[in-house]
Design a protein around this motif. Sequence first.
Motif, PDB file in Angstrom:
ATOM      1  N   VAL A 196       0.839  -1.200   0.000  1.00 53.30           N
ATOM      2  CA  VAL A 196       0.000   0.000   0.000  1.00 53.30           C
ATOM      3  C   VAL A 196       0.875   1.251   0.000  1.00 53.30           C
ATOM      4  O   VAL A 196       0.596   2.231  -0.697  1.00 53.30           O
ATOM      5  N   VAL A 205       2.198   1.735  -3.528  1.00 58.04           N
ATOM      6  CA  VAL A 205       1.171   2.096  -4.508  1.00 58.04           C
ATOM      7  C   VAL A 205       0.484   3.404  -4.154  1.00 58.04           C
ATOM      8  O   VAL A 205       0.258   4.263  -5.015  1.00 58.04           O
ATOM      9  N   SER A 206       0.138   3.575  -2.875  1.00 59.62           N
ATOM     10  CA  SER A 206      -0.604   4.761  -2.443  1.00 59.62           C
ATOM     11  C   SER A 206      -0.129   5.210  -1.064  1.00 59.62           C
ATOM     12  O   SER A 206      -0.724   4.841  -0.047  1.00 59.62           O
ATOM     13  N   ARG A 257      -0.511   7.922   0.328  1.00 59.86           N
ATOM     14  CA  ARG A 257      -1.562   8.688   1.005  1.00 59.86           C
ATOM     15  C   ARG A 257      -2.492   7.768   1.797  1.00 59.86           C
ATOM     16  O   ARG A 257      -2.881   8.085   2.927  1.00 59.86           O
ATOM     17  N   LEU A 258      -2.861   6.621   1.220  1.00 58.03           N
ATOM     18  CA  LEU A 258      -3.732   5.674   1.914  1.00 58.03           C
ATOM     19  C   LEU A 258      -3.034   5.107   3.143  1.00 58.03           C
ATOM     20  O   LEU A 258      -3.646   4.941   4.199  1.00 58.03           O
ATOM     21  N   ASP A 276      -2.893  12.695   5.790  1.00 56.07           N
ATOM     22  CA  ASP A 276      -2.648  12.009   4.525  1.00 56.07           C
ATOM     23  C   ASP A 276      -2.587  12.998   3.368  1.00 56.07           C
ATOM     24  O   ASP A 276      -1.747  12.887   2.472  1.00 56.07           O
ATOM     25  N   ASP A 329       0.803  13.744   1.206  1.00 54.30           N
ATOM     26  CA  ASP A 329       0.695  13.573  -0.248  1.00 54.30           C
ATOM     27  C   ASP A 329       1.169  14.833  -0.962  1.00 54.30           C
ATOM     28  O   ASP A 329       1.914  14.756  -1.959  1.00 54.30           O
TER      29      ASP A 329
END
Length: 472
Positions: free
Chosen positions: A39, A42-43, A45-46, A361, A365
Amino acid sequence: MTLGAPGSAQLVAGNRAVGRFALRVAAAVLSVAVLLALVGLVSPRLLISLISNPGVLRFGQIALVVVAVGWLALFVDAWRLGRPLRMRQKQRLTSTVTMAAASVLAVSLVLTSAHYVGVARDSIARIFAGTTTTDPTAGRYNLLLLGADAGKDRVGLRPDSMTLVSIDERTGRAAMFSFPRNLQRVPFPPGSVMHKQFPNGFDCGDECLLNAVYTWATDHKQLFPGDPNPGITATEDAIRQMTGLKVNYYALIDMGGFEQLVDAVGGVRVNVRADVPITGRDGTVRGVIKAGDQRLDGYHALWYSRSRATTSDYDRMARQRCVMAAMLHQLDPATVLLKFQRIAEVGQQVVSTDIPASELDTMVDLALKAKRQKIVSVQFVPPLIKTARPDFSVIKENVGAAIKASKATPSPGPTANSAGRAKASGDQGAGSGSGSGGTGGSRSSGSSGSGSGSDAEKKQAVHELGQVCSAG
């Protein structure tokens, strides 16, 4: 066996039900760790959204403690299954020492992780205690960064360093605006508390400078009923009226603790453009920060940001911006993780902000996006403006021009570095001088400024900050 595969000993020689359960738990923990890593790739922020949630952190901390206790019990049971009393004395001693060392290693790692999770939860709760979220305006987040000092020779806390950073929420392209502390007659939005007190701007005398707005409002908090931080409110109002940009959030760093913060992250690497003297209260030079690419510890980074000896306030502003840019470019997730506890401890002492934990988040980001972009910068100092009688329309024009420049696709051309060199033979002011990162900025040493600057100088006010000060 228990160290590498918890429950395997029980599955082979003990209670198989316990062994199967332990192996499933171990597999689940490993799967969660791998999933979080994926995660994060890939992301990010998540991932930040998950690990900044107080409920998730509390659950994770409790789960880790339970895992540590269960793992210890498995080690003890595995040792028991080995029937140590039937072993020879030397074998029994070896088996016991091995089991103890392995269990201490495993349990310590898990409990240390649980401790870090607890530190993260407490730090987030204390630092990011804001309760109000704000939406971006025209697709941009505007963050006010303040560096404040409450020295023995002054009354109250005054933010000597004021920088507004405007970041595109989609691309992360940023524009940075620096304001001198001695800016006079700053206006306030109509209808605001400060506008009612100063309808013609902050014009109560020579002491009514931009950095005194915070102190004045704090000293007159009865005019701001229900406002827990009138100094911030008044300062944000002034910045908003000058620039036309609504401030979403602020972050204030107590410069008294800045030294510890820099040390906590392992220092900051900057390109010092000219020698910066370290002086005592009597003006005696006690040391020098030499020119060149250097990694500064907290003490020297603080002096690099603060020193005004042989230079002006405006040069100091330039160096402060450079340190901020350098820290932004050099901080990475690995550094934060390795030094997390110290950073968290210092952060609680020196940083205050109204950013809610739920917005972490979004902010992370934005920071990651901005780190990959060139930063457009404007410094509002002479000759661009007169600090005693500033033309606020010039400030708004340059703010608009900088935001427009930040949206443009980067193309080859002169950066702040080359612009600074181009003007090295003449007076350097608002634009290029601020990008020099050293003491070669504005030569004006007066507090009120000397002019509004030519059209050519105003056009050069907007430039790329880039990594002029960063050496890494």
